[in-house]
Design an enzyme around this catalytic site. Structure first.
Site, PDB file in Angstrom:
ATOM      1  N   ARG A 624       0.837  -1.182   0.000  1.00  0.00           N
ATOM      2  CA  ARG A 624       0.000   0.000   0.000  1.00  0.00           C
ATOM      3  C   ARG A 624       0.887   1.252   0.000  1.00  0.00           C
ATOM      4  NH1 ARG A 624      -2.690   1.867   5.453  1.00  0.00           N
ATOM      5  NH2 ARG A 624      -3.262   3.955   4.789  1.00  0.00           N
ATOM      6  N   ILE A 625       0.578   2.190  -0.865  1.00  0.00           N
ATOM      7  CA  ILE A 625       1.335   3.429  -0.938  1.00  0.00           C
ATOM      8  C   ILE A 625       0.619   4.481  -0.092  1.00  0.00           C
ATOM      9  CG2 ILE A 625       2.177   5.251  -2.488  1.00  0.00           C
ATOM     10  CD1 ILE A 625       3.590   2.509  -2.824  1.00  0.00           C
ATOM     11  N   GLY A 697       6.987  -0.324   2.218  1.00  0.00           N
ATOM     12  CA  GLY A 697       8.169   0.542   2.262  1.00  0.00           C
ATOM     13  C   GLY A 697       8.802   0.687   0.899  1.00  0.00           C
ATOM     14  N   GLY A 699      11.803   2.714   0.496  1.00  0.00           N
ATOM     15  CA  GLY A 699      13.089   3.394   0.657  1.00  0.00           C
ATOM     16  C   GLY A 699      14.198   2.820  -0.176  1.00  0.00           C
ATOM     17  N   GLU A 700      14.158   1.507  -0.442  1.00  0.00           N
ATOM     18  CA  GLU A 700      15.309   0.874  -1.056  1.00  0.00           C
ATOM     19  C   GLU A 700      15.050   0.230  -2.411  1.00  0.00           C
ATOM     20  OE1 GLU A 700      17.956  -0.409   2.623  1.00  0.00           O
ATOM     21  OE2 GLU A 700      15.866  -0.034   3.040  1.00  0.00           O
TER      22      GLU A 700
END
Lengths: 747, 329
Positions: A624-625, A697, A699-700
């Protein structure tokens, strides 16, 4: 002594007429005017600009080195100029006499630091045992701290300090042929080696085989805001204003290192200008506290860009042999990923490259291994997508080579090798959606029209090509606590010890709370990045938003239920609290990851060696964004970093001195604006009904596979395979256009 | 960093007098290089004499050529209509350097005097014959993949980083200066000293001299000129190889040609051997390549920078071919 103007959760007045959304606004004790939050149209959810955006763009946001303190003194770290040996003398008398100098701290006079403990990250890095030994394990190892009235005086004195050494022979060369590689013990990421099936037999029986070595160089995080700390003793309590990825983790480590009660340490990190894995506990925090103890004044220590290249960790260079064997249809029979990396002589850090292969593809014979080489270098550390970033470059380049040799479309090859379960764990996947990412990406990128032949498209002096690669990153969570308060004035206050390292964490928490409460985000303020707020996950491992949102949504949900019962809200408000420790434990054991498909188009001038990326497109399955606006920023930022990794980033060590050459932004190149083309990030529906939070997430995942997509596109443009990053002009020039179909020539 | 005094000079004689009053004084132009070096300790002036406000910021036509002052910013030089018309390669070279912000600050005088970006020079903990004469040159056995292939010595293999100076070299620029004893001038050919065993002595400027400006003689050939720079990213990086070229082709024959290379030597490298080989000959890719090879015959690459030979050769061929095609239109 004046308190810093950043705010504390305990002293704030929550009753301002209209909700403000940052702690900084209430912090200065001013009643911040109401500020409309800017909704951005066009997202799948409700996109929100950063709630602290106005403070950041007007300069009102204070970063760690900017928070004013009365009577602050400035500490400057002195790094070793030798790579291995022993300090024989520190001639501090002359420096003490210099203008403004108030203290010179070194191994001869430093207070004791305790490094004999275990935390969630294991034993502390010996570099945190500041000035506890006379031995020097690498260039840049901190050997002294000079404290003075001004930063300039401290720097001048630090640079004048004469340190004498007894030098020993050193070795800083990462050579894959070294006989000294060893097998590291299992760590938090699992065992060094995994093996199933008979590799030799499956390779021998394969119709198509790839057996190549891929290398990546030493790379550095270099967040825009350098590491900086101001520390002071405040009524027996240690007050630390810092730039880090977790105030809770840093406070806990400092309590251990200085052997004080955890409750006696308060760490705040109101605004952080990037971390990427480098901003946990580093010498700057230890030095600032030592300086404060020695002088009785607040002491600030900021690292220079050059110091950041030696004191805060980096990504190890890697050498990875990948062997793939497949049948005529491209189904893998053998997968062998052998990854080599370096560590220092004082601590062990493994860049777990082969872990990528433990997730992406299965084969009857499936082997992964990691080996480490100890050198006289600084200890590497976590850096954006540790393992996956270099690991996916190797694996996804090899998959492209397999596709070329087998005459199979690279996307079809990957679809044919979708595993049913974790290749090593055997656990079911909580969801992959990798094929959906490739399909959506192929459609958006125009992959169907692609001519697979290399070296046949030209635009003037440029050869053009396209490439693709898969991406994956672990989706985890850490226990977190949160509270949400309904204030008497109709606003809401969220308290969660998150850190916003530039990701938009504050804004995400506002959105999560507002959505759960069913109220306008403009009514919600959030306090973060203060160890007094209690335990929560650090901003790292792509786990921050997932972990914090879990805690915030639970607290907000409970509050919503309480409020639904009706009644007046008392002056102190109504507060609900949450702790996700148990909820995390009840989650079924599965392979939980985000996935993605990376696409790139490049132009290559083989006469000059120039490579330009014209287009990047990534499609991700990342759960989910929460906030499409900032999520896209993170994904695009990761992809640009992948571009940087493919073409630019490379730290070079001087064999003779052991020092890095060009340890600044003139010498260490990353992509400039002109290198960054049209970059698109999209996501597909990625819903796991068993997962109560659903956020994975972002981030990566954006960096993973991006460099491989570019390298694969360079092959498609030129017919030459580049297996060594970065793909520099000299390498492209040396490789030329090749002529053999597989592009076996190394750069 | 060392504490330093600061004064702003009001006029040229005053600036020269201020500098000569303190042997540890330095002129400050845009500060885009000097201040960086002061922060890292490579430069430790006791005194800065700020010359940026001196009335040396004009660009004017003189005898069919141009004359521009030392405090003209890189941005203004590159944007000037006469520069763009008469010496397009100069405008292109200046725009190929640094970033917009830096070009707004950097000046012509400072650009000519900027120091090498050799990583050993920039790190005061390392030996460097240029920074600390006699201490040695670790680049020769160490990291040198962007170091010199021409005109270097066993004492120093650093390159001059200027893009502007490469174009100026191609167009026979003359540097004018002022000293306490009066004005003087130096052809760019003579401005930068050979490396030899004195890499710390970079220019032939007399001690205490202030660069006042640059004169470009009339050069009709320069109207068709180009600067091509190859670097390790698309902008904001120093060259790994560059070429400034001008070409006058008549009936397929090279009537006049100018060639200078950047990032190959301690100075902008005027390629006179190549120019001689080309003049009077055919304007063909083969001839361009042969001329480049003739110039590069003197090259002595190190272990990791031999790629600069094909790079420069390919650049010469590409740029001259483009210019020849444009001339034919």
């Amino acid at each position: 002594m004046t308190a810093p103007t950043t705010e504390t959760a305990t002293t704030e007045t929550a009753g301002t007429a209209t909700a403000t959304t940052t702690t900084a606004a209430t912090a200065a004790g001013t009643s911040a005017p109401p500020r409309p939050l800017t909704a951005v149209p066009g997202g799948t959810r409700s996109p929100l600009t950063r709630v602290e955006g106005p403070e950041k763009v007007t300069g009102a946001a204070r970063y760690a080195a900017e928070v004013p303190f009365e009577n602050v003194a400035h500490g400057w770290l002195v790094g070793s100029t030798i790579a291995r040996g022993r300090i024989t003398a520190i001639e501090s008398d002359a420096v003490r006499a210099m203008p403004g100098v108030v203290a010179v701290i070194h191994h001869g006079n430093a207070p004791a630091i305790n490094t004999d403990y275990q935390s969630i990250m294991g034993t502390p890095d010996p570099i945190l045992g500041l000035f506890q030994q006379d031995t020097v394990p690498h260039v840049g190892w901190p050997v002294a701290l000079v404290v003075a009235d001004t930063s300039e005086q401290a720097r001048e004195a630090a640079e004048a300090l004469v340190v004498r050494y007894e030098e020993e022979p050193h070795d800083v060369v990462f050579s894959a042929d070294s006989p000294d590689f060893y097998t590291p013990p299992p760590n938090m990421l699992g065992p060094a080696d995994t093996a199933k099936g008979d590799l030799d037999a499956e390779l021998a029986a394969s119709d198509v085989v790839v057996d190549e070595v891929y290398t990546t160089p030493e790379e550095h995080h270099s967040p825009m805001e350098p590491h900086a700390t101001t520390a002071r003793w405040d009524g027996g309590r240690l007050d630390v204003i810092d730039s880090n990825q977790s105030t809770m983790f840093v406070a806990g480590e400092l309590a251990n290192l200085f052997q004080v009660e955890p409750a006696s340490v308060r760490v705040r990190a109101e605004h952080v200008g990037g971390g990427f894995g480098s901003k946990m506990v580093k010498p700057n925090q230890i030095a600032a506290i030592m300086g404060a103890s020695a002088t009785g004044r607040p002491v600030r220590v900021s690292l220079t860009r050059r110091q950041m290249f030696t004191m805060v960790g980096y990504r190890s260079p890697t050498s990875q042999r990948v062997r793939l064997g497949a049948d005529a249809e491209g189904r893998l029979r053998a997968l062998d990923h052998q990854a080599k990396a370096q560590t220092s002589r004082v601590a062990e850090f493994l860049e777990p490259c082969a872990s990528t292969s433990r997730v992406l593809y299965d084969a009857p014979a499936h082997h992964t291994s990691h080996r480490l080489l100890r050198l006289d270098v600084p200890t590497p550390t976590f850096m954006r997508a540790p393992g996956e970033a270099p690991g996916a470059f190797a694996l996804e380049s090899a998959m492209d080579e397999l596709a070329v040799r087998g005459g199979i479309d690279p996307i079809a090859l990957r679809a044919r090798n979708e595993p049913d379960a974790g290749p090593v764990s055997g656990l079911p996947f909580a969801g992959r959606n990798l094929t959906a990412c490739f399909e959506d990406g192929a459609r958006r990128f125009g992959w169907a029209d692609r001519d697979p032949r290399p070296g046949v498209r030209r635009d003037g002096r440029w050869l053009l090509g396209t490439g693709t690669a898969a991406a994956t990153f672990h989706a985890g969570a850490g226990p977190s606590t949160a509270s949400v308060t309904a204030e008497a004035d109709g606003t809401y206050t969220v308290r969660i010890n998150a850190t916003d390292i530039g990701t938009g964490a504050r804004t995400a928490m506002v959105l999560v709370a507002a959505e759960t409460l069913g109220v306008d985000p403009g009514l919600c303020r959030v306090h973060i990045a203060d160890s007094d707020l209690g335990p929560a996950m650090f901003a790292g491992g792509s786990m921050g938003t997932r972990s914090w949102a879990w805690a915030v949504s639970r607290a907000a949900g409970d509050l919503r239920d309480v409020l639904a019962e009706g009644g007046d809200i008392p002056a102190e408000g109504v507060t609900a609290r949450s702790d996700t420790t148990e909820a995390l434990g009840s989650l079924a054991e599965k392979e939980r990851h985000s996935f993605g498909a990376q696409f790139a188009e490049v132009a290559v001038d083989t006469a000059t060696g120039e490579v330009r990326v014209r287009r990047m497109l990534g499609v991700f399955a990342a759960g989910r964004i929460v906030n499409p606006l900032t999520a896209r920023s993170q994904l695009v930022g990761g992809m640009i970093w992948g571009l940087s990794m493919a073409l630019h980033e490379e730290a070079v060590r001087d064999r003779a001195s052991g020092a890095q050459v060009g340890a600044d932004f003139a010498g260490y190149h990353f992509s400039a604006n002109a290198d960054v083309p049209v970059v698109e990030a999209h996501w597909v529906e990625d819903h796991d009904p068993e997962d109560p939070i659903g956020i994975k997430g972002v981030g990566e995942i954006g960096i993973v596979g991006a460099a491989a997509a570019i390298a694969n596109a360079v092959w498609h443009a030129t017919g030459v395979r580049h297996r060594h990053l970065p793909i520099r002009p000299d390498r492209v020039l040396a490789a030329g256009t090749g002529s053999e179909g597989y592009g076996a020539a190394d750069a | 960093m060392r504490e330093f005094g600061y004064e702003r000079a009001a006029d040229v004689p005053g600036a020269v007098a201020l500098l000569n009053a303190d042997p540890e004084a330095r002129f400050l132009g845009g500060g885009t290089n000097l201040v960086d070096l002061m922060k890292t300790g490579v430069e430790r002036p006791a005194h800065l004499v700020d010359v940026r406000e001196l009335p040396l910021d004009t660009i004017e036509s003189v005898d069919g050529g141009l004359r521009f002052g030392a405090t003209v910013t890189n941005s203004d030089l590159a944007a000037h209509l006469d520069v763009r018309r008469q010496y397009p390669a100069l405008a292109q070279a200046v725009l190929a350097g640094a970033s917009g912000q830096l070009r707004n600050m950097a000046t012509v005088g400072g650009n000519l005097l900027q120091r090498t970006r050799c990583g050993y020079f920039a790190d005061v903990s390392q030996p460097c014959n240029k920074r600390s004469p006699g201490s040695g040159c670790p680049a020769i056995e160490g990291e040198h993949h962007n170091h010199a292939i021409l005109g270097a010595s066993s004492h120093c293999v650093a390159t001059n980083p200027s893009d502007m100076a490469v174009a100026l070299a191609a167009f026979d620029a003359v540097v004018t200066y002022e000293t306490v004893d009066g004005p003087g001038e130096l052809a760019l050919d003579d401005f930068y000293l050979p490396v030899g065993d004195t890499p710390h002595r970079e220019t032939a400027l007399p001690p205490g001299a202030l660069i006042t400006g640059v004169r470009l003689p009339a050069a009709p050939v320069a109207a068709l000129s180009r600067y091509r720079k190859v670097r390790e990213r698309a902008s904001f990086a120093f060259a790994v190889g560059s070429v400034a070229a001008a070409l006058d082709v008549r009936d397929g024959v090279v009537h006049d040609v100018r060639l200078a290379f950047g990032a190959v030597a301690s100075r902008p490298w005027r390629a006179r051997t190549a120019e001689g080989a080309l003049t009077g000959g055919p304007a063909t890719a083969e001839a361009f390549a042969e001329a480049a090879d003739a110039e590069l015959a003197a090259a002595a690459p190190l272990a990791d920078n031999a790629y600069k030979l094909p790079l420069v050769r390919n650049l010469v061929v590409a740029v001259l071919t483009e210019l020849a095609e444009e001339a034919a239109r």
